[in-house]
Scaffold this motif. Structure first.
Motif, PDB file in Angstrom:
ATOM      1  N   THR A 118       4.780 -14.673 -13.345  1.00  0.00           N
ATOM      2  CA  THR A 118       4.458 -13.264 -13.566  1.00  0.00           C
ATOM      3  C   THR A 118       3.716 -12.667 -12.371  1.00  0.00           C
ATOM      4  OG1 THR A 118       2.371 -13.846 -14.662  1.00  0.00           O
ATOM      5  CG2 THR A 118       4.291 -13.501 -16.074  1.00  0.00           C
ATOM      6  N   PHE A 119       3.882 -11.375 -12.213  1.00  0.00           N
ATOM      7  CA  PHE A 119       3.049 -10.584 -11.304  1.00  0.00           C
ATOM      8  C   PHE A 119       2.530  -9.402 -12.105  1.00  0.00           C
ATOM      9  CE2 PHE A 119       2.476  -6.921  -8.512  1.00  0.00           C
ATOM     10  CZ  PHE A 119       1.502  -7.429  -7.661  1.00  0.00           C
ATOM     11  N   THR A 120       1.205  -9.275 -12.203  1.00  0.00           N
ATOM     12  CA  THR A 120       0.617  -8.213 -13.005  1.00  0.00           C
ATOM     13  C   THR A 120      -0.439  -7.448 -12.212  1.00  0.00           C
ATOM     14  OG1 THR A 120      -1.001  -9.754 -13.970  1.00  0.00           O
ATOM     15  CG2 THR A 120       1.041  -9.372 -15.199  1.00  0.00           C
ATOM     16  N   PHE A 121      -0.658  -6.228 -12.635  1.00  0.00           N
ATOM     17  CA  PHE A 121      -1.651  -5.336 -12.048  1.00  0.00           C
ATOM     18  C   PHE A 121      -2.607  -4.921 -13.157  1.00  0.00           C
ATOM     19  CE2 PHE A 121      -2.793  -0.818 -11.761  1.00  0.00           C
ATOM     20  CZ  PHE A 121      -3.576  -0.832 -10.613  1.00  0.00           C
ATOM     21  N   GLY A 122      -3.922  -4.995 -12.890  1.00  0.00           N
ATOM     22  CA  GLY A 122      -4.910  -4.635 -13.889  1.00  0.00           C
ATOM     23  C   GLY A 122      -5.873  -3.574 -13.412  1.00  0.00           C
ATOM     24  N   TYR A 123      -6.332  -2.747 -14.346  1.00  0.00           N
ATOM     25  CA  TYR A 123      -7.327  -1.712 -14.065  1.00  0.00           C
ATOM     26  C   TYR A 123      -8.477  -1.860 -15.058  1.00  0.00           C
ATOM     27  CZ  TYR A 123      -9.572   2.815 -13.499  1.00  0.00           C
ATOM     28  OH  TYR A 123     -10.495   3.810 -13.283  1.00  0.00           O
ATOM     29  N   ILE A 139       5.535  -7.593 -14.364  1.00  0.00           N
ATOM     30  CA  ILE A 139       6.879  -8.121 -14.585  1.00  0.00           C
ATOM     31  C   ILE A 139       6.840  -9.641 -14.503  1.00  0.00           C
ATOM     32  CG2 ILE A 139       8.059  -6.060 -13.752  1.00  0.00           C
ATOM     33  CD1 ILE A 139       8.423  -7.504 -11.073  1.00  0.00           C
ATOM     34  N   GLY A 140       7.872 -10.277 -15.047  1.00  0.00           N
ATOM     35  CA  GLY A 140       7.927 -11.728 -14.986  1.00  0.00           C
ATOM     36  C   GLY A 140       9.321 -12.259 -15.259  1.00  0.00           C
ATOM     37  N   TYR A 141       9.422 -13.571 -15.169  1.00  0.00           N
ATOM     38  CA  TYR A 141      10.693 -14.256 -15.430  1.00  0.00           C
ATOM     39  C   TYR A 141      10.378 -15.518 -16.214  1.00  0.00           C
ATOM     40  CZ  TYR A 141      15.506 -15.775 -14.644  1.00  0.00           C
ATOM     41  OH  TYR A 141      16.830 -16.142 -14.826  1.00  0.00           O
TER      42      TYR A 141
END
Length: 243
Positions: A118-123, A139-141
């Motif tokens: 996964t690649f995630t962005f957090g705030y 997003i991920g696989y």
């Protein structure tokens, strides 16, 4: 005179310490300024410190016709690289499955596995000196497997693809991309190089993907499913002391 200078030094030291405490507590000035330096951290879990609750209704319906059921729960080991900057967090992670099972039903036992990247962005929508609450998206696989093994004999003639011989098994596998949403508590302690986090999230597949029967030349009649899974994971993280 010496006593006077001693008092001045003590007052200066007290003021400096108090100002440092204020700066640490005031996240707007201390942690979220334009002078903030990005921080790199490594987050890891232990076996089964991540849990995924799986929903594959079409595979479940398909296996029930053979008097079997999939295992809809699995544990995994999470590993992430985190880049922290002000209120933002970027995560690149993999989850290595520890295989969930055994689920007995009828003459079969099923196990599950789920390996994801996964690649995630957090705030950080809430934050104080040490505690950050992030809204995450990314997003991920994923690769999912269902291992179905016969453990009891049966008077009925079970048709292909499930086995008729005790001890034999089959592996249903599926690969598909997904989008990831979550909420995460992240402990960022300025005085220490270690912290912890806990995250609850949801994975939603981008499209319905057919199951495959591994090591079988025939894939006829196998169902398709779309990821719709909840998960929770607990991790420890290590990195630079200054935040």
């Amino acid at each position: 005179m010496n006593r006077f200078f001693t008092i001045l030094l003590l007052m200066a030291a007290f003021y400096t310490q108090a100002q440092n405490e204020v700066d640490l507590m005031d996240t707007t000035r201390a942690n979220f300024s334009t002078k903030s330096i990005p921080q790199l951290r490594i987050s890891i879990g232990v076996p089964s410190s991540g849990w995924e609750f799986i929903s594959f209704p079409r595979l479940e319906s398909y296996l029930e016709t053979y008097n079997a059921k999939p295992n809809l729960f699995c544990g995994y080991i999470p590993l992430q690289v985190n880049l922290l900057y002000n209120r933002f967090k970027f995560d690149l992670g993999i989850n290595y499955s520890t295989t969930g099972g055994d689920k007995s039903y009828g003459s079969f036992v099923s196990k599950s596995s789920a390996n994801t990247a996964t690649f995630t962005f957090g705030y950080a929508f809430l934050a104080d000196r040490n505690n950050y609450f992030y809204l995450d998206g990314g997003i991920g696989y994923a690769n999912y497997n269902q291992y179905i093994t016969r453990v009891k004999s049966s008077s009925s003639n079970i048709n292909y693809p499930l086995p008729n011989t005790i001890g034999q098994g089959v592996n249903f596998t599926q690969n598909q991309p997904f989008i990831d949403f979550g909420i995460e508590y992240f402990n960022r302690t300025p005085q220490k190089s270690a912290g912890s986090s806990i995250k609850a999230g949801y994975r939603l597949g981008l499209s319905s993907t057919p199951w495959e029967l591994r090591y079988s030349p025939s894939q006829d009649g196998l169902p398709s499913d779309k990821i719709s899974n909840f998960y929770i994971q607990v991790m420890l993280h290590f990195g630079h002391k200054k935040l």
